[in-house]
Structures are given as C-alpha cells and as structure tokens.
Motif scaffolding. Structure first.
Motif, PDB file in Angstrom:
ATOM      1  N   ILE A  30       0.838  -1.200   0.000  1.00 17.49           N
ATOM      2  CA  ILE A  30       0.000   0.000   0.000  1.00 17.49           C
ATOM      3  C   ILE A  30       0.873   1.250   0.000  1.00 17.49           C
ATOM      4  N   ARG A  31       1.868   1.280   0.871  1.00 16.58           N
ATOM      5  CA  ARG A  31       2.737   2.453   0.963  1.00 16.58           C
ATOM      6  C   ARG A  31       3.580   2.610  -0.295  1.00 16.58           C
ATOM      7  N   GLN A  33       2.581   1.839  -3.384  1.00 17.26           N
ATOM      8  CA  GLN A  33       1.717   2.485  -4.371  1.00 17.26           C
ATOM      9  C   GLN A  33       1.502   3.957  -4.040  1.00 17.26           C
ATOM     10  N   HIS A  34       1.314   4.243  -2.770  1.00 19.01           N
ATOM     11  CA  HIS A  34       1.112   5.635  -2.353  1.00 19.01           C
ATOM     12  C   HIS A  34       2.321   6.488  -2.731  1.00 19.01           C
ATOM     13  N   ILE A  40      -4.212   3.583  -5.049  1.00 22.84           N
ATOM     14  CA  ILE A  40      -4.037   2.233  -4.524  1.00 22.84           C
ATOM     15  C   ILE A  40      -5.167   1.362  -5.049  1.00 22.84           C
ATOM     16  N   THR A  41      -4.807   0.262  -5.686  1.00 22.71           N
ATOM     17  CA  THR A  41      -5.792  -0.689  -6.202  1.00 22.71           C
ATOM     18  C   THR A  41      -5.363  -2.096  -5.827  1.00 22.71           C
ATOM     19  N   GLY A  44      -2.671  -3.150  -8.164  1.00 22.20           N
ATOM     20  CA  GLY A  44      -1.395  -2.525  -7.822  1.00 22.20           C
ATOM     21  C   GLY A  44      -0.740  -3.178  -6.617  1.00 22.20           C
ATOM     22  N   ILE A  45      -1.559  -3.598  -5.651  1.00 20.47           N
ATOM     23  CA  ILE A  45      -1.011  -4.294  -4.488  1.00 20.47           C
ATOM     24  C   ILE A  45      -0.364  -5.604  -4.925  1.00 20.47           C
ATOM     25  N   LEU A  73      -7.355   4.191   5.356  1.00 20.80           N
ATOM     26  CA  LEU A  73      -7.608   4.254   3.917  1.00 20.80           C
ATOM     27  C   LEU A  73      -8.991   4.847   3.679  1.00 20.80           C
ATOM     28  N   TYR A  88      -8.299   3.373  -3.869  1.00 17.03           N
ATOM     29  CA  TYR A  88      -8.152   3.812  -2.491  1.00 17.03           C
ATOM     30  C   TYR A  88      -7.066   4.877  -2.398  1.00 17.03           C
ATOM     31  N   LEU A  90      -4.382   6.587   0.664  1.00 17.36           N
ATOM     32  CA  LEU A  90      -3.840   6.442   2.014  1.00 17.36           C
ATOM     33  C   LEU A  90      -4.063   7.746   2.766  1.00 17.36           C
ATOM     34  N   ASP A  93      -0.817   7.714   7.022  1.00 19.54           N
ATOM     35  CA  ASP A  93       0.411   6.928   6.901  1.00 19.54           C
ATOM     36  C   ASP A  93       1.121   6.995   8.243  1.00 19.54           C
TER      37      ASP A  93
END
Length: 216
Positions: A30-31, A33-34, A40-41, A44-45, A73, A88, A90, A93
């Motif tokens: 997640i981080r 992608q952020h 965030i998808t 992508g994860i 999120l 999504y 973030l 964080d």
C-alpha cells in the motif's frame, strides 16, 4: 527546503525481509503504491507484492476493509459497481509498521515486548523490574520474567550495555546502546532462541544449541 520539493519526497518503505506478517507485506505494498502515484488498487497491491502471490485475495481485501474502518484508507468510488476497480487513497500513513487494526477499525493494545522495546528507549538505565514496571499498563501488565528474558536476548545481541553486572542480591542494570535503536518494531525472540529484528530483516543473535559433544 521548499514546500514543493518536500511534497515530492517519497515516504520510506520498510524494505523488510524474512518472517514478516501478511499484513505487513500488504501494508508495504500500500505504501509503495502511495509513494509511486497515490492511487491504490488491488491490482497494484499484487504488482507491488511481486512473486509473493501466496496471499489469498480475501485476506488482502479483509485488511483493506479494516484499514478503511480504522480511518487509514479511504475509497474514492464507494458506490461503484462490483466490476469497477476500487481505488483507495492512504489517509493516515503511520510509518513502516502495519497498523494492527481489528475488523471494526479499533486498535488492540500493544503486546508486552513492544511495550518493553519502546520503553527501554526512553527510560535510561534500568533493571528488569524497573523496565517491567515502566512498560506495564493497566490493560497489558508486563511481568519481570518477561522483561528479564527480553533483556538477556537484547544484551547478547549487543543492543544493551551492561552498567552493573547481576550478582546475588544485586540486579543487573542496563541501557540501550543509542546506535542500536533500529526502528519502531520490537525485535522478536523466536522459538529457536534467535533474536530477529523486523526493522532490518536480520537475525541479530542466534544461540548455538549443539556442539560436538551435544548441547553447550
């Protein structure tokens, strides 16, 4: 440094290796992608996880729902059709350590060793009893025996300086070596009597259990 340049700075990712939890791997993704583009998808994860495809989608989506409930999120298209790719953002964080959020978004109290790890950074010199007392909370008391075991492993790994050697009637006194504060996650004692530091992804101490003549 200008605000413009500061905004472009990407947050540090954990880069942890070894025995990290599934949630930690998802949080890292997640981080990642952020840091890349802010979007965030699920796809992508999966790409960020690369070959770590052993995590079932239900586990990933369950953790995403918990992060949404906890305010970490937000989903940009909550009313989209099921076939539409969920996007999504973030919102919170909190750093490299994955939030230990429950399904309803609440946070459990930290385990005793994590309380010990955070406390020994700020307490200065301490004995096992002093560390246990300082780390205890009404909801999660920490026993002296737990503190003593943790101190022993940290000292063997070089994390602690021995100020006073223990002797009959005199408790040992220790303090954290400043250069050994490796991050917010508590080094873990494994069943094999190894000390694993999740901040660096390394086994920092391993007791030799066998010699030519048997156990030492």
């Amino acid at each position: 440094m200008s605000v413009k340049n500061s905004a472009k700075r990407k947050p540090a990712l954990s880069g942890m290796a070894g025995d990290v939890t599934p949630r930690q791997r998802i949080w890292d993704a997640i981080r990642h992608q952020h840091a890349e583009d802010g979007l965030i998808t699920m796809q992508g994860i999966r790409i960020a996880l690369k070959r770590q495809d052993d995590l079932p989608e239900s586990l990933v989506s369950g953790y995403l729902r918990a992060l949404i409930a906890g305010g970490f999120l937000v989903r940009s298209n909550p009313e989209a059709l099921p076939a539409t790719t969920a996007i999504y953002f973030l919102k919170r964080d909190v750093g490299v350590e994955a939030p230990r959020v429950r399904r309803d978004g609440s946070l459990p109290p930290p385990p005793g060793r994590e309380q010990l790890w955070r406390t020994l950074k700020i307490i200065g010199a301490f004995t096992g009893q002093e560390l246990a007392d300082a780390a205890s909370t009404p909801k999660v008391p920490v026993a002296k025996a737990t503190a003593d075991e943790y101190i022993k492993m940290l000292a063997r790994a070089g994390y602690l300086q021995t100020m006073v050697e223990s002797s009959p009637g005199v408790p040992g006194r220790y303090r954290l070596m400043p250069s050994y504060w490796t991050g917010p996650m508590a080094p873990q004692i494994r069943r094999t009597k190894e000390l694993y530091d999740p901040n660096t992804g390394e086994v920092v101490y391993s007791r030799v259990t066998k010699t030519e003549g048997g156990e030492p």
